[in-house]
Design a protein around this motif. Structure first.
Motif, PDB file in Angstrom:
ATOM      1  N   LEU A 188      -0.456 -76.058 -21.738  1.00 13.64           N
ATOM      2  CA  LEU A 188      -0.595 -75.224 -20.556  1.00 13.64           C
ATOM      3  C   LEU A 188       0.777 -74.823 -20.036  1.00 13.64           C
ATOM      4  N   ARG A 189       0.948 -73.534 -19.779  1.00 16.46           N
ATOM      5  CA  ARG A 189       2.175 -73.089 -19.130  1.00 16.46           C
ATOM      6  C   ARG A 189       2.121 -73.449 -17.645  1.00 16.46           C
ATOM      7  N   GLU A 190       3.135 -73.075 -16.891  1.00 13.46           N
ATOM      8  CA  GLU A 190       3.226 -73.465 -15.490  1.00 13.46           C
ATOM      9  C   GLU A 190       1.989 -73.052 -14.714  1.00 13.46           C
ATOM     10  N   HIS A 191       1.453 -73.996 -13.942  1.00 13.26           N
ATOM     11  CA  HIS A 191       0.242 -73.765 -13.151  1.00 13.26           C
ATOM     12  C   HIS A 191       0.649 -73.579 -11.686  1.00 13.26           C
TER      13      HIS A 191
ATOM     14  N   ALA B 289      -6.174 -73.569  -6.651  1.00 12.39           N
ATOM     15  CA  ALA B 289      -7.475 -73.603  -7.311  1.00 12.39           C
ATOM     16  C   ALA B 289      -7.348 -73.991  -8.781  1.00 12.39           C
ATOM     17  N   GLU B 290      -8.360 -74.705  -9.242  1.00 13.59           N
ATOM     18  CA  GLU B 290      -8.450 -75.048 -10.653  1.00 13.59           C
ATOM     19  C   GLU B 290      -8.601 -73.783 -11.492  1.00 13.59           C
ATOM     20  N   ARG B 291      -7.982 -73.782 -12.665  1.00 14.32           N
ATOM     21  CA  ARG B 291      -8.152 -72.682 -13.606  1.00 14.32           C
ATOM     22  C   ARG B 291      -9.031 -73.145 -14.768  1.00 14.32           C
TER      23      ARG B 291
ATOM     24  N   SER C  61      -6.309 -78.585 -13.282  1.00 10.16           N
ATOM     25  CA  SER C  61      -6.251 -78.783 -11.843  1.00 10.16           C
ATOM     26  C   SER C  61      -4.819 -78.713 -11.339  1.00 10.16           C
ATOM     27  N   ALA C  62      -4.657 -78.211 -10.126  1.00 13.93           N
ATOM     28  CA  ALA C  62      -3.328 -78.150  -9.510  1.00 13.93           C
ATOM     29  C   ALA C  62      -3.213 -79.113  -8.337  1.00 13.93           C
TER      30      ALA C  62
ATOM     31  N   GLY D 211     -15.362 -74.372  -3.311  1.00  7.57           N
ATOM     32  CA  GLY D 211     -14.335 -75.381  -3.519  1.00  7.57           C
ATOM     33  C   GLY D 211     -13.239 -74.932  -4.472  1.00  7.57           C
ATOM     34  N   LEU D 212     -12.295 -75.844  -4.721  1.00 10.58           N
ATOM     35  CA  LEU D 212     -11.140 -75.569  -5.581  1.00 10.58           C
ATOM     36  C   LEU D 212     -11.286 -76.183  -6.960  1.00 10.58           C
TER      37      LEU D 212
END
Length: 243
Positions: free
Chosen positions: A103-106, A110-112, A142-143, A170-171
């Motif tokens: 994963l690149r920078e998040h 919100a979750e992707r 998740s962030a 929600g997130l």
């Protein structure tokens, strides 16, 4: 290829929907473990193991897509945020291949959501062309440690068809295991187009309801059950009653 190009995967043997929460996916002679990945805040990589249980070599193409949801269904977007290694694999009979995702920078709270697509490319064996196979598995990133789902339900008429609607404020994605809907007399209602048992962060999903024993007009009470994380949940909804 532009990042804004969207497309929908038509039915392409997404067996993750059939065995959504078992430990692995079996399709013909391929096995994928695990069937989903949840990347915690700060986690940038994970892996899948693909095993060829057939008697012939399997040629696999692996790609990643951004995953979103609309009331009309899942949508997929080309993405460079989730890198796959290797993007192609030749797996000998009885052998396994580790597929890594990075994963690149998040950014953002919100979750992707992403889907990893495993395509078994057609081969030629003893003069016979093999059928191509597609499997997809979800990856969630998740962030925030405190992110959680907040799924609200309602039933309303859409183009004259009673429709169950879920909105996730929600997130984090919500898991909809064992989603059931029934009339007050206990008669189960059939939900159409169920798909994978998730409602993504910030997304809205619609399930048309098949014909009921009684007309589901405004004011009719319907019981909703799910058995997702945290144990069974049950609530009553009133048709046309809003959230």
């Amino acid at each position: 290829m532009p990042a804004t190009r969207y497309f929908t995967f038509f039915i392409a043997l997404t067996l993750a929907a059939i065995c959504s929460f078992s430990s692995c996916i079996h399709a013909q002679a391929l096995q994928i473990v695990p069937i989903s990945q949840q990347l915690a805040p700060g986690q940038r990589s994970a892996s899948f193991t693909v095993t060829n249980q057939s008697e012939s070599e399997a040629i696999i193409q692996i790609r990643s897509f951004g995953w979103g949801q609309t009331p009309q269904g899942d949508v997929f977007q080309n993405t460079d945020q989730l890198v796959i290694s290797p993007p192609f694999a030749r797996i000998a009979p009885g052998q396994s291949q580790t597929v890594r995702v990075m994963l690149r920078e998040h950014t953002g709270d919100a979750e992707r959501a992403y889907r990893i697509v495993f395509d078994q490319l057609p081969g030629n064996l003893n003069g016979k062309v093999e059928m191509a196979l597609r499997l997809t598995v979800p990856v969630f990133a998740s962030a925030s440690q405190t992110a959680k789902p907040d799924v609200q339900w309602r039933i309303e008429s859409s183009a004259g068809v009673p429709t169950l609607i879920a909105v996730n404020h929600g997130l984090q994605h919500g898991s909809l295991l064992g989603l059931e809907l029934s009339e007050a007399n206990g008669h189960n209602l059939k939900l159409l187009n169920q798909g994978l048992p998730y409602v993504l962060a910030g997304a809205e999903r619609h399930w048309p309801i098949a014909a009921a024993q009684q007309q589901l007009g405004n004011g009719v009470r319907v019981r909703l059950r799910t058995s997702g994380p945290g144990g069974p949940k049950e609530q009553w909804l009133v048709v046309g009653g809003g959230m």
